[in-house]
Design a protein around this motif. Sequence first.
Motif, short mmCIF file in Angstrom:
data_model
loop_
_atom_site.label_atom_id
_atom_site.label_comp_id
_atom_site.label_asym_id
_atom_site.label_seq_id
_atom_site.Cartn_x
_atom_site.Cartn_y
_atom_site.Cartn_z
N ALA A 96 0.83 -1.21 0.00
CA ALA A 96 0.00 0.00 0.00
C ALA A 96 0.86 1.26 0.00
CB ALA A 96 -0.93 -0.01 1.21
N LYS A 97 1.96 1.20 0.75
CA LYS A 97 2.87 2.35 0.80
C LYS A 97 3.58 2.54 -0.54
CE LYS A 97 3.72 1.84 5.77
NZ LYS A 97 4.71 1.44 6.81
N MET A 98 3.98 1.44 -1.17
CA MET A 98 4.72 1.52 -2.43
C MET A 98 3.87 2.08 -3.56
SD MET A 98 6.96 -2.02 -2.22
CE MET A 98 7.88 -1.75 -3.74
N CYS A 99 2.55 1.88 -3.47
CA CYS A 99 1.68 2.42 -4.53
C CYS A 99 1.00 3.71 -4.07
CB CYS A 99 0.63 1.40 -4.96
SG CYS A 99 -0.66 1.05 -3.73
N SER A 100 1.45 4.21 -2.90
CA SER A 100 0.89 5.44 -2.31
C SER A 100 -0.61 5.36 -2.11
CB SER A 100 1.23 6.65 -3.22
OG SER A 100 2.63 6.79 -3.34
N GLY A 101 -1.09 4.14 -1.87
CA GLY A 101 -2.52 3.94 -1.60
C GLY A 101 -3.40 4.02 -2.83
N ASN A 102 -2.79 3.98 -4.01
CA ASN A 102 -3.55 4.12 -5.26
C ASN A 102 -3.60 2.81 -6.03
OD1 ASN A 102 -4.00 6.98 -4.95
ND2 ASN A 102 -1.86 7.28 -5.53
N LEU A 103 -4.81 2.32 -6.28
CA LEU A 103 -4.99 1.12 -7.09
C LEU A 103 -5.15 1.50 -8.55
CD1 LEU A 103 -7.69 -0.71 -4.91
CD2 LEU A 103 -5.25 -1.31 -5.05
N THR A 104 -4.67 0.64 -9.43
CA THR A 104 -4.94 0.86 -10.85
C THR A 104 -6.42 0.54 -11.09
OG1 THR A 104 -4.45 -1.44 -11.49
CG2 THR A 104 -2.60 0.14 -11.47
N PRO A 105 -7.04 1.13 -12.11
CA PRO A 105 -8.45 0.83 -12.41
C PRO A 105 -8.68 -0.67 -12.60
CG PRO A 105 -7.75 2.75 -13.63
CD PRO A 105 -6.52 2.18 -13.00
N GLU A 106 -7.70 -1.35 -13.22
CA GLU A 106 -7.83 -2.78 -13.47
C GLU A 106 -7.87 -3.57 -12.16
OE1 GLU A 106 -5.60 -6.42 -15.91
OE2 GLU A 106 -4.56 -4.51 -15.58
N LEU A 107 -6.97 -3.24 -11.23
CA LEU A 107 -6.94 -3.94 -9.94
C LEU A 107 -8.21 -3.67 -9.15
CD1 LEU A 107 -3.32 -3.68 -8.45
CD2 LEU A 107 -4.61 -5.75 -9.02
N GLU A 108 -8.67 -2.44 -9.17
CA GLU A 108 -9.88 -2.08 -8.44
C GLU A 108 -11.08 -2.87 -8.97
OE1 GLU A 108 -12.49 1.90 -7.24
OE2 GLU A 108 -10.48 2.10 -8.09
N GLN A 109 -11.15 -3.00 -10.28
CA GLN A 109 -12.24 -3.75 -10.90
C GLN A 109 -12.15 -5.24 -10.54
OE1 GLN A 109 -12.23 -3.60 -15.21
NE2 GLN A 109 -14.40 -4.12 -15.34
N GLN A 110 -10.94 -5.78 -10.54
CA GLN A 110 -10.75 -7.19 -10.18
C GLN A 110 -11.14 -7.45 -8.73
OE1 GLN A 110 -6.58 -7.43 -11.32
NE2 GLN A 110 -7.07 -8.67 -13.12
N MET A 111 -10.81 -6.52 -7.86
CA MET A 111 -11.15 -6.67 -6.44
C MET A 111 -12.66 -6.58 -6.23
SD MET A 111 -7.96 -4.45 -4.86
CE MET A 111 -8.20 -4.74 -3.10
N GLU A 112 -13.32 -5.71 -6.97
CA GLU A 112 -14.77 -5.57 -6.86
C GLU A 112 -15.47 -6.85 -7.32
OE1 GLU A 112 -17.70 -4.15 -5.32
OE2 GLU A 112 -16.31 -2.49 -5.62
N LYS A 113 -14.99 -7.41 -8.42
CA LYS A 113 -15.55 -8.66 -8.93
C LYS A 113 -15.31 -9.79 -7.94
CE LYS A 113 -15.24 -11.95 -12.76
NZ LYS A 113 -14.53 -12.31 -14.03
N ASN A 114 -14.11 -9.81 -7.37
CA ASN A 114 -13.77 -10.84 -6.39
C ASN A 114 -14.73 -10.79 -5.20
OD1 ASN A 114 -12.28 -11.21 -3.61
ND2 ASN A 114 -11.21 -12.58 -5.00
N LEU A 115 -15.05 -9.59 -4.73
CA LEU A 115 -15.92 -9.43 -3.57
C LEU A 115 -17.32 -9.96 -3.84
CD1 LEU A 115 -14.84 -5.92 -2.26
CD2 LEU A 115 -14.50 -8.12 -1.14
N GLU A 116 -17.80 -9.79 -5.06
CA GLU A 116 -19.12 -10.32 -5.40
C GLU A 116 -19.11 -11.84 -5.34
OE1 GLU A 116 -21.97 -8.63 -5.83
OE2 GLU A 116 -20.72 -6.95 -5.18
N GLU A 117 -18.05 -12.44 -5.88
CA GLU A 117 -17.93 -13.90 -5.87
C GLU A 117 -17.72 -14.41 -4.45
OE1 GLU A 117 -14.78 -14.87 -8.53
OE2 GLU A 117 -15.86 -14.22 -10.32
N LEU A 118 -16.97 -13.66 -3.65
CA LEU A 118 -16.72 -14.03 -2.26
C LEU A 118 -18.03 -14.02 -1.46
CD1 LEU A 118 -14.65 -14.71 -0.05
CD2 LEU A 118 -14.31 -12.25 0.29
N GLY A 119 -18.84 -13.03 -1.72
CA GLY A 119 -20.13 -12.96 -1.04
C GLY A 119 -21.01 -14.15 -1.35
#
Length: 226
Positions: A96-119
Amino acid sequence: MVRTAVSRKTLREQVAEILRRKILNGEIKPGERIIEADVAKAFQTSRGPVREALRQIEEEGLVTYESHKGCIVKTMSYEDMQEAYLIRSTLESLAAKMCSGNLTPELEQQMEKNLEELGKAAEERDLYKVVELDEEFHSYVAKASQSERLYKVWKSLESGNTAAYYTMETESLVPFEVIKMNHQRILDAFRTTSVEQICGEIERHYMIVPETLFQQMQKKKEKSEM
């Protein structure tokens, strides 16, 4: 063991996956011996692929070889779990520190999709799928660093996360009702808060399981002493 036929296309991977699932679901318990010949017979295959599969899950930290006993399902202690999670959370905080707390749009989208499947997996109480998706979600946090070296170190600790779910009967402690929300808090932190707060959220997230297990161990100890 129930006789199970498997395809020879990716035999080692399939045998390893079946054994991993049996360990995670509690069909093969911590401390139990896995006999190579019995597994080969059950899967209707030679010992070679079974030996390779056992070596693979040994590298993952799920089993260990003990003198005069052979392959034994590993038992993860509270101390082991606490240490593994502390290291993982430290690495993800560093990401998180190395990316200054900024996710790429691609990673953010992948994490959002993952959360739906996790639910969905949590609603179905599919522990095996929950573990896979949990690991995938945290891999995105590590990948946010854009450091191949950090990711490789983080990936080498994957077994500790898997073992934490099955060892010492922790399946009964898995918070299926809130597991999606617990991960959503990390993604929300990346979206709305500072790096310091993101790191704090990651640390809190990782300490939930060891603390819950410790409390359960204390209750069992108190009951045994009564």
